[in-house]
Design a protein around this motif. Sequence first.
Motif, short mmCIF file in Angstrom:
data_model
loop_
_atom_site.label_atom_id
_atom_site.label_comp_id
_atom_site.label_asym_id
_atom_site.label_seq_id
_atom_site.Cartn_x
_atom_site.Cartn_y
_atom_site.Cartn_z
N THR A 1 47.12 58.07 38.00
CA THR A 1 47.51 57.57 39.32
C THR A 1 47.29 56.06 39.40
N GLY A 2 46.19 55.58 38.86
CA GLY A 2 45.92 54.14 38.82
C GLY A 2 46.98 53.39 38.03
N ARG A 3 47.37 53.93 36.88
CA ARG A 3 48.42 53.30 36.07
C ARG A 3 49.76 53.29 36.82
N GLU A 4 50.05 54.36 37.52
CA GLU A 4 51.31 54.44 38.28
C GLU A 4 51.34 53.40 39.41
N ILE A 5 50.22 53.22 40.08
CA ILE A 5 50.14 52.19 41.13
C ILE A 5 50.39 50.82 40.53
N GLU A 6 49.76 50.54 39.38
CA GLU A 6 49.97 49.25 38.71
C GLU A 6 51.43 49.07 38.31
N LYS A 7 52.07 50.13 37.85
CA LYS A 7 53.48 50.07 37.45
C LYS A 7 54.37 49.79 38.67
N VAL A 8 54.09 50.44 39.78
CA VAL A 8 54.87 50.21 41.00
C VAL A 8 54.66 48.78 41.50
N PHE A 9 53.42 48.31 41.46
CA PHE A 9 53.14 46.93 41.85
C PHE A 9 53.96 45.96 40.99
N ALA A 10 53.93 46.15 39.70
CA ALA A 10 54.67 45.26 38.80
C ALA A 10 56.17 45.31 39.09
N GLY A 11 56.68 46.49 39.41
CA GLY A 11 58.10 46.62 39.72
C GLY A 11 58.52 45.88 40.97
N HIS A 12 57.57 45.63 41.87
CA HIS A 12 57.86 44.92 43.11
C HIS A 12 57.32 43.50 43.11
N GLY A 13 56.97 43.01 41.94
CA GLY A 13 56.53 41.61 41.82
C GLY A 13 55.12 41.37 42.29
N ILE A 14 54.31 42.41 42.35
CA ILE A 14 52.92 42.27 42.79
C ILE A 14 52.05 42.21 41.54
N SER A 15 51.29 41.13 41.42
CA SER A 15 50.46 40.97 40.23
C SER A 15 49.03 40.62 40.63
N ARG A 16 48.11 41.02 39.79
CA ARG A 16 46.69 40.76 40.03
C ARG A 16 46.37 39.32 39.66
N ILE A 17 45.52 38.71 40.44
CA ILE A 17 45.11 37.32 40.20
C ILE A 17 43.94 37.32 39.21
N ALA A 18 44.06 36.51 38.18
CA ALA A 18 42.96 36.35 37.22
C ALA A 18 41.85 35.56 37.91
N ALA A 19 40.61 35.94 37.66
CA ALA A 19 39.52 35.26 38.35
C ALA A 19 38.34 34.97 37.43
N THR A 20 37.75 35.97 36.83
CA THR A 20 36.50 35.83 36.09
C THR A 20 36.64 34.84 34.94
N GLY A 21 35.71 33.86 34.93
CA GLY A 21 35.69 32.86 33.86
C GLY A 21 36.55 31.64 34.14
N PRO B 1 37.99 28.42 36.73
CA PRO B 1 37.49 27.59 37.82
C PRO B 1 37.98 28.14 39.16
N LEU B 2 37.19 27.96 40.19
CA LEU B 2 37.54 28.42 41.53
C LEU B 2 38.82 27.71 41.99
N ASP B 3 39.81 28.49 42.39
CA ASP B 3 41.05 27.96 42.94
C ASP B 3 41.12 28.41 44.39
N PRO B 4 40.94 27.49 45.33
CA PRO B 4 40.91 27.89 46.74
C PRO B 4 42.24 28.47 47.24
N ARG C 1 53.81 34.17 46.22
CA ARG C 1 53.01 34.05 47.43
C ARG C 1 51.72 34.85 47.31
N LEU C 2 50.69 34.33 47.96
CA LEU C 2 49.40 35.02 47.97
C LEU C 2 49.49 36.24 48.88
N LEU C 3 49.13 37.38 48.34
CA LEU C 3 49.10 38.61 49.12
C LEU C 3 47.68 38.82 49.65
N ARG C 4 46.70 38.65 48.77
CA ARG C 4 45.30 38.76 49.15
C ARG C 4 44.49 37.94 48.16
N PRO C 5 43.59 37.06 48.65
CA PRO C 5 42.78 36.27 47.70
C PRO C 5 41.75 37.15 47.01
#
Length: 186
Positions: A115-135, A137-140, A172-176
Motif C-alpha cells: 500500500t505504501g509503494r502504491e501511494i508513492e506510485k500515485v504521488f509520482a504519477g501526479h507530480g508529487i515528490s518527496r523533499i530531500a532533507a537529511t544532511g 543545508p536548511l532551505d527555508p 510548488r511546495l505542497l508541505r514543508p
Amino acid sequence: MTDNETRPLDEAAQAELKGVPEELIDSAGNGEELVKLREELEAAKQDILYAKAETQNLRRRMEKDIADTRAYAATGFARDILSVADNLARALESIPADLRDDEKFRNLVAGLEATGREIEKVFAGHGISRIAATGLPLDPHQHQAMMEVPSADAEPGTVLQELQAGYMIKDRLLRPAMVAVAKKPD
C-alpha cells in the motif's frame, strides 16, 4: 491664418485627391475634410491594433491559468492524502522486527508495504515528490526548522533529522519538511 481660413494644398496633396469624390473636397479644393477622415482612420487603426494585442495577451494569460489549474488541481486532495501516507509510514515503522518475521503477521506487513509503494506510485504519477532533507543545508523554501540540536559533527544550519516528510507538487511546495537543524555546541 486661422482655422476657418482655407489653405491651398501642395502638389503632392492635390495628387492624392485625384479620384476622390467631389463631396469630400471642399469648395476651396483643399480637402481638409479628407485629411480629417484620414487622421480618424489612422487613429481607428491604432485602436484596433491595441485591442488585438490586448486580446492576444488576455488569451495567453487565460491559457496559462487553465494550464496551472489543470497542473495543480489535485493540491487540496494531495495535502489531505499526505496525512494518510504519514499514518501508514508510522504504522510500518512501529511494527517490531520479531512480528515482521512472524508467520501470522508477514502477510499484513507485506500488504501495508505494498500500500505504501502504491501511494508513492500515485504521488509520482501526479507530480508529487518527496523533499530531500537529511544532511542538506536548511532551505527555508522547503524546510521548516522545528528545533535546533547542538552538534560538533555537522555544520550549523544542516538538517540532522527529518521529523515529518515534506512534499512538492511539480514546482510548488505542497508541505514543508519539518526538520531538526544542527547548531554550534554551547
